[in-house]
Design a protein around this motif. Sequence first.
Motif, PDB file in Angstrom:
ATOM      1  N   ILE A   1       0.830  -1.205   0.000  1.00 47.96           N
ATOM      2  CA  ILE A   1       0.000   0.000   0.000  1.00 47.96           C
ATOM      3  C   ILE A   1       0.864   1.254   0.000  1.00 47.96           C
ATOM      4  CG2 ILE A   1      -1.731   1.280   1.336  1.00 47.96           C
ATOM      5  CD1 ILE A   1      -2.551  -1.574   2.429  1.00 47.96           C
ATOM      6  N   THR A   2       1.936   1.228   0.761  1.00 51.84           N
ATOM      7  CA  THR A   2       2.818   2.394   0.826  1.00 51.84           C
ATOM      8  C   THR A   2       3.896   2.325  -0.248  1.00 51.84           C
ATOM      9  OG1 THR A   2       4.138   1.250   2.509  1.00 51.84           O
ATOM     10  CG2 THR A   2       2.426   2.748   3.282  1.00 51.84           C
ATOM     11  N   GLY A   3       4.520   1.157  -0.421  1.00 47.68           N
ATOM     12  CA  GLY A   3       5.624   1.020  -1.366  1.00 47.68           C
ATOM     13  C   GLY A   3       5.209   1.079  -2.814  1.00 47.68           C
ATOM     14  N   GLN A   4       3.924   0.990  -3.103  1.00 45.22           N
ATOM     15  CA  GLN A   4       3.475   1.064  -4.494  1.00 45.22           C
ATOM     16  C   GLN A   4       3.827   2.387  -5.161  1.00 45.22           C
ATOM     17  OE1 GLN A   4       0.858   3.278  -5.513  1.00 45.22           O
ATOM     18  NE2 GLN A   4       0.478   4.015  -3.429  1.00 45.22           N
ATOM     19  N   VAL A   5       4.136   3.416  -4.378  1.00 43.44           N
ATOM     20  CA  VAL A   5       4.506   4.703  -4.970  1.00 43.44           C
ATOM     21  C   VAL A   5       5.714   4.562  -5.893  1.00 43.44           C
ATOM     22  CG1 VAL A   5       5.943   5.351  -2.972  1.00 43.44           C
ATOM     23  CG2 VAL A   5       5.064   7.118  -4.481  1.00 43.44           C
ATOM     24  N   TYR A   6       6.606   3.644  -5.603  1.00 44.66           N
ATOM     25  CA  TYR A   6       7.834   3.515  -6.396  1.00 44.66           C
ATOM     26  C   TYR A   6       7.597   2.806  -7.726  1.00 44.66           C
ATOM     27  CZ  TYR A   6       9.450   5.037  -1.935  1.00 44.66           C
ATOM     28  OH  TYR A   6       9.601   5.770  -0.779  1.00 44.66           O
ATOM     29  N   PHE A   7       6.410   2.236  -7.893  1.00 45.56           N
ATOM     30  CA  PHE A   7       6.067   1.530  -9.128  1.00 45.56           C
ATOM     31  C   PHE A   7       4.845   2.155  -9.815  1.00 45.56           C
ATOM     32  CE2 PHE A   7       7.794  -1.291  -5.856  1.00 45.56           C
ATOM     33  CZ  PHE A   7       8.977  -1.678  -6.476  1.00 45.56           C
ATOM     34  N   SER A   8       4.449   3.320  -9.347  1.00 46.83           N
ATOM     35  CA  SER A   8       3.221   3.956  -9.820  1.00 46.83           C
ATOM     36  C   SER A   8       3.415   4.616 -11.175  1.00 46.83           C
ATOM     37  CB  SER A   8       2.775   5.014  -8.795  1.00 46.83           C
ATOM     38  OG  SER A   8       1.824   5.882  -9.359  1.00 46.83           O
ATOM     39  N   PRO A   9       2.690   4.187 -12.221  1.00 43.75           N
ATOM     40  CA  PRO A   9       2.763   4.893 -13.502  1.00 43.75           C
ATOM     41  C   PRO A   9       2.361   6.357 -13.387  1.00 43.75           C
ATOM     42  CG  PRO A   9       1.726   2.745 -13.786  1.00 43.75           C
ATOM     43  CD  PRO A   9       1.862   2.970 -12.300  1.00 43.75           C
ATOM     44  N   GLU A  10       1.426   6.633 -12.475  1.00 44.38           N
ATOM     45  CA  GLU A  10       1.025   8.026 -12.270  1.00 44.38           C
ATOM     46  C   GLU A  10       2.195   8.860 -11.756  1.00 44.38           C
ATOM     47  OE1 GLU A  10      -2.767   5.608 -12.016  1.00 44.38           O
ATOM     48  OE2 GLU A  10      -0.682   5.350 -11.409  1.00 44.38           O
ATOM     49  N   ALA A  11       2.955   8.293 -10.811  1.00 38.34           N
ATOM     50  CA  ALA A  11       4.129   9.004 -10.306  1.00 38.34           C
ATOM     51  C   ALA A  11       5.194   9.123 -11.387  1.00 38.34           C
ATOM     52  CB  ALA A  11       4.698   8.272  -9.086  1.00 38.34           C
ATOM     53  N   HIS A  12       5.447   8.053 -12.126  1.00 38.54           N
ATOM     54  CA  HIS A  12       6.467   8.097 -13.174  1.00 38.54           C
ATOM     55  C   HIS A  12       6.137   9.163 -14.212  1.00 38.54           C
ATOM     56  CE1 HIS A  12       7.299   3.573 -12.218  1.00 38.54           C
ATOM     57  NE2 HIS A  12       7.761   4.381 -11.280  1.00 38.54           N
ATOM     58  N   ALA A  13       4.859   9.291 -14.561  1.00 37.32           N
ATOM     59  CA  ALA A  13       4.464  10.300 -15.542  1.00 37.32           C
ATOM     60  C   ALA A  13       4.688  11.711 -15.000  1.00 37.32           C
ATOM     61  CB  ALA A  13       3.000  10.101 -15.926  1.00 37.32           C
ATOM     62  N   LEU A  14       4.390  11.910 -13.736  1.00 31.92           N
ATOM     63  CA  LEU A  14       4.613  13.227 -13.126  1.00 31.92           C
ATOM     64  C   LEU A  14       6.103  13.552 -13.081  1.00 31.92           C
ATOM     65  CD1 LEU A  14       1.992  12.958 -10.263  1.00 31.92           C
ATOM     66  CD2 LEU A  14       1.920  14.605 -12.148  1.00 31.92           C
ATOM     67  N   TYR A  15       6.935  12.589 -12.755  1.00 29.44           N
ATOM     68  CA  TYR A  15       8.377  12.815 -12.728  1.00 29.44           C
ATOM     69  C   TYR A  15       8.899  13.110 -14.141  1.00 29.44           C
ATOM     70  CZ  TYR A  15       7.920  10.416  -8.184  1.00 29.44           C
ATOM     71  OH  TYR A  15       7.538  10.027  -6.925  1.00 29.44           O
ATOM     72  N   ALA A  16       8.389  12.387 -15.132  1.00 33.27           N
ATOM     73  CA  ALA A  16       8.801  12.651 -16.511  1.00 33.27           C
ATOM     74  C   ALA A  16       8.431  14.074 -16.916  1.00 33.27           C
ATOM     75  CB  ALA A  16       8.157  11.640 -17.457  1.00 33.27           C
ATOM     76  N   GLY A  17       7.307  14.560 -16.410  1.00 34.63           N
ATOM     77  CA  GLY A  17       6.918  15.928 -16.678  1.00 34.63           C
ATOM     78  C   GLY A  17       7.870  16.962 -16.095  1.00 34.63           C
ATOM     79  N   LEU A  18       8.653  16.537 -15.096  1.00 35.40           N
ATOM     80  CA  LEU A  18       9.659  17.421 -14.500  1.00 35.40           C
ATOM     81  C   LEU A  18      11.014  17.295 -15.184  1.00 35.40           C
ATOM     82  CD1 LEU A  18       8.833  16.784 -10.709  1.00 35.40           C
ATOM     83  CD2 LEU A  18       8.146  18.743 -12.111  1.00 35.40           C
TER      84      LEU A  18
END
Length: 297
Positions: free
Chosen positions: A16-33
């Motif tokens: 539940i917590t560690g899923q952030v490191y595999f989140s496509p939503e997070a990866h897309a936001l980081y790519a936007g940066l």
Amino acid sequence: MTTPPARALGAALEPITGQVYFSPEAHALYAGLGFRPSPGAMGEPPVALPDGPAYFTSRGSVLGQVPGELVAAAFGVFNPEVVVPAVDRGWSLTDAATICAARTEGAVGQLRRVLGDAPDGLARADELLARAVAPLRPEGRALFSGLLSLDVPDDPLAAMWRRGDLLREFRGDSHIAAWISAGLDATEIGLLTELYWGLPMRTYIRTRAWTDDQLDAAEARLVDRGLVADGALTDAGRTLREDVEARTDAQLQPAIDALGGDLDELLGLLRPWGAALRAAGAYPADGPHDLAASASG
């Protein structure tokens, strides 16, 4: 053998917590940066892997915009020769507050996609996690303290995730304290842990970016101490490694005491969410906490 309560809680929280490191939503936001997108996936169902600089910078952002040397020290188990340039790269693209916000948004985005806006028992789970976090002390716990410096989000799903992340990082900080006090360094604990989990040596630790020469030297030191022989744990090695885990569990005892008889209720709420996240490819089938729990259970 029954899994210790603190270890059971860590295993239930991890997807539940560690899923952030595999989140496509997070990866897309980081790519936007300006970071690279996810470099690929692993497992079945496929789990999207994180870009290295985005991982180190986003998780480390809770410390503030600090140098890579401090991020490496706080994370504990990664080769600083890789962490430092990765963090330098990250701070050339963004600042701590921006990527920290993206990390939260990405984590909650994946939870919402898989579990929905309000999974059954959300308010109660958040109430119990808040109770577990309340008595925990910050001394010597860098990532936990960094998260404490952030406001708890108003969104109920985000609030639950933040409290779970606090518990996850508290355990991680405590684990580092436990293996340091046992006279181990990052390469040594990594090799011992693989064997403790039932994995071949030099498999999982490859994700921590140590070189063959560094691992050769670490294995030689473990052999000299009588902790490893012929690529396996000795009795002394297994005892020491279990003691590290037990000392980690002991540092979580205030949280377990705060939950009291409601621990099983919390586990019953968290475990179905974790199973749903794994089934959706949001978290690997067997994460570190699962392996740690199975080693003792």
